[in-house]
Design an enzyme around this catalytic site. Structure first.
Site, short mmCIF file in Angstrom:
data_model
loop_
_atom_site.label_atom_id
_atom_site.label_comp_id
_atom_site.label_asym_id
_atom_site.label_seq_id
_atom_site.Cartn_x
_atom_site.Cartn_y
_atom_site.Cartn_z
N LYS A 220 -46.22 45.22 15.15
CA LYS A 220 -46.20 46.47 14.40
C LYS A 220 -47.53 46.76 13.69
O LYS A 220 -47.87 47.93 13.45
CB LYS A 220 -45.06 46.45 13.38
CG LYS A 220 -43.67 46.46 13.99
CD LYS A 220 -43.38 47.76 14.71
CE LYS A 220 -41.94 47.85 15.18
NZ LYS A 220 -41.65 49.12 15.86
N GLU B 22 -40.37 54.49 7.99
CA GLU B 22 -39.00 54.00 8.15
C GLU B 22 -39.10 52.58 8.69
O GLU B 22 -40.11 52.19 9.27
CB GLU B 22 -38.23 54.88 9.12
CG GLU B 22 -38.41 54.54 10.59
CD GLU B 22 -39.83 54.73 11.13
OE1 GLU B 22 -40.22 53.96 12.05
OE2 GLU B 22 -40.54 55.63 10.67
N SER C 254 -42.53 40.13 20.72
CA SER C 254 -42.91 41.20 19.79
C SER C 254 -43.03 40.73 18.36
O SER C 254 -43.75 41.34 17.56
CB SER C 254 -41.90 42.35 19.88
OG SER C 254 -40.60 41.88 19.59
#
Length: 402
Positions: A91, A113, A377
């Site tokens: 991210k 968010e 991830s």
């Protein structure tokens, strides 16, 4: 037309678009113009590259999982280690890019968010290092199962708003963040965390996350002298998967496998596998809907997969047959969570464990001369409490399978 040339006029074929209230149109147009001006500017590129290298820790390693490969008994399995990036997930690639873009646009405040908390954490990190006020919207249900990430966001200086509306998950957090942005567009940048939302967000997030696939290409060519046969990644909104796939979009010999949350069997978070086309959060894409066309409730043990839609570029890949999408259940993900921990000493995020399970299954049916690369991830620290609570409900943590 090459897949790498999408979007065209804000759309990925019949998907994507900009379905938003008029009040947000000027902000989206401003963002698109600023991004197109800055993305090729040498100073912006150099500053972002420096942050990714010296602060985030890129490039992330491409690791040959010898024990996992032996267990699968087929293709060689490599793992792209986004779990080793600062903050514990992919991210940060996008958060740093968008935060830097926002600062260059003169914005002083970031909102975001978050579902699993990883994007919220990454936004808080980016806000701290770049000196931007940061506020995060998170569904109350997600916050309950990701309390450590809530604490991390607050520790990093972000204000966390718990959303009690609707299903209290990612969809509801996005709704609240959009309301905030509509009220505060002049000084605020909405830092969208996945390849979702109205144009230009799916394009911007994809471009910032494409560093994953670009590194994979260079690393696997150095290691093996050729491209992989299959790329595997989990898909919620779909940012780590598009970041993995997109640099290979026009390489027909490289297969794509996206893995959605299969939930507990009856309830799931798999719009590409079980959804219909509709409009949500400013985009036209595949959605989970009930018989009246209302957005259906989702379910996944992985908070980051608990979303009823998916990025429009994934919808295009599905429609064209460029990518295959499958589901992995909660129990199967827990099994992979445990297996990777024991075989390779790597505790993956539960989102990533979905990809690991699918990669194992697929590799087992391939030849030893073939190669599979699965993107991890994120890391699994955030999911330890969830995994502990699952013991006794599933044998995924308690026994080996042949």
């Amino acid at each position: 037309m090459k897949l790498s040339e999408f979007p065209r006029q804000g759309r990925f074929g019949p998907f994507g678009g900009r379905f938003v209230p008029e009040i947000l149109m000027p902000a989206l147009e401003e963002l698109e113009a600023a991004y197109r001006d800055l993305k090729g500017e040498p100073g912006f590129k150099a500053q972002l590259a420096g942050l990714l290298r010296d602060y985030a820790g890129r490039p992330s390693p491409l690791y040959f999982a010898a024990n996992l490969t032996q267990y699968a008994g087929g293709a060689r399995i490599y793992l792209k280690r986004e779990d080793l990036i600062h903050g514990g997930a992919h991210k940060l690639n996008n958060a740093l890019g968008q935060a830097l873009l926002a600062k260059r646009m003169g914005k002083t405040r970031l909102i975001a968010e978050t579902g699993a908390g990883q994007h919220g954490t990454a936004t808080a990190i980016a806000g701290a290092v770049l000196g931007l006020q940061t506020e995060i919207y998170m569904g109350a249900l997600d916050a309950k199962r990701q309390q450590m990430n809530v604490f991390r966001m607050e520790l990093l200086g972000a204000k966390v708003h718990l959303v009690e509306n609707g299903g209290k998950t990612l969809k509801d957090a996005i709704n609240e963040a959009l309301r905030d942005w509509a009220t505060n567009v002049r000084n605020t940048h909405y830092l969208v965390g996945s390849v979702v939302g109205p144009h230009p967000y799916p394009m911007i997030v994809r471009d910032f996350q494409s560093v994953i696939g670009k590194e994979i290409r260079e690393q696997i060519l150095t290691r093996e002298g050729r491209l992989p046969d299959l790329l595997v990644a989990c898909v919620g909104g779909g940012s780590n998967a598009i970041g993995t796939f997109y640099p290979f979009a026009d390489e027909a010999e490289v297969g794509f496998l996206g893995v959605e949350g299969g939930g507990d069997g009856g309830r799931h978070s798999a719009p590409l596998s079980h959804g219909q086309v509709g409009v949500l959060h400013g985009m036209r894409t595949y959605l989970l809907q009930d018989e009246w066309g209302q957005i259906a409730k989702t379910n996944s043990i992985a908070a980051g997969l608990d979303y009823p839609g998916v990025g429009p570029e994934h919808a295009l890949y599905l429609a064209l047959g460029r990518a295959e999408y499958t589901t992995v259940t909660d129990e199967e993900a827990l099994f992979a969570f445990r297996l990777l921990s024991r075989l390779e000493g790597i505790i993956p995020a539960l989102e990533s464990a979905h990809a690991v399970y699918a990669a194992l299954e697929r590799a087992g049916n391939m030849s030893p001369e073939e190669m599979v690369i699965a993107t991890l991830s994120g890391r699994g620290d955030k999911d330890l409490e969830t995994a502990i609570s699952a013991v006794g409900e599933t044998d995924g943590l308690g026994s080996d399978r042949g």
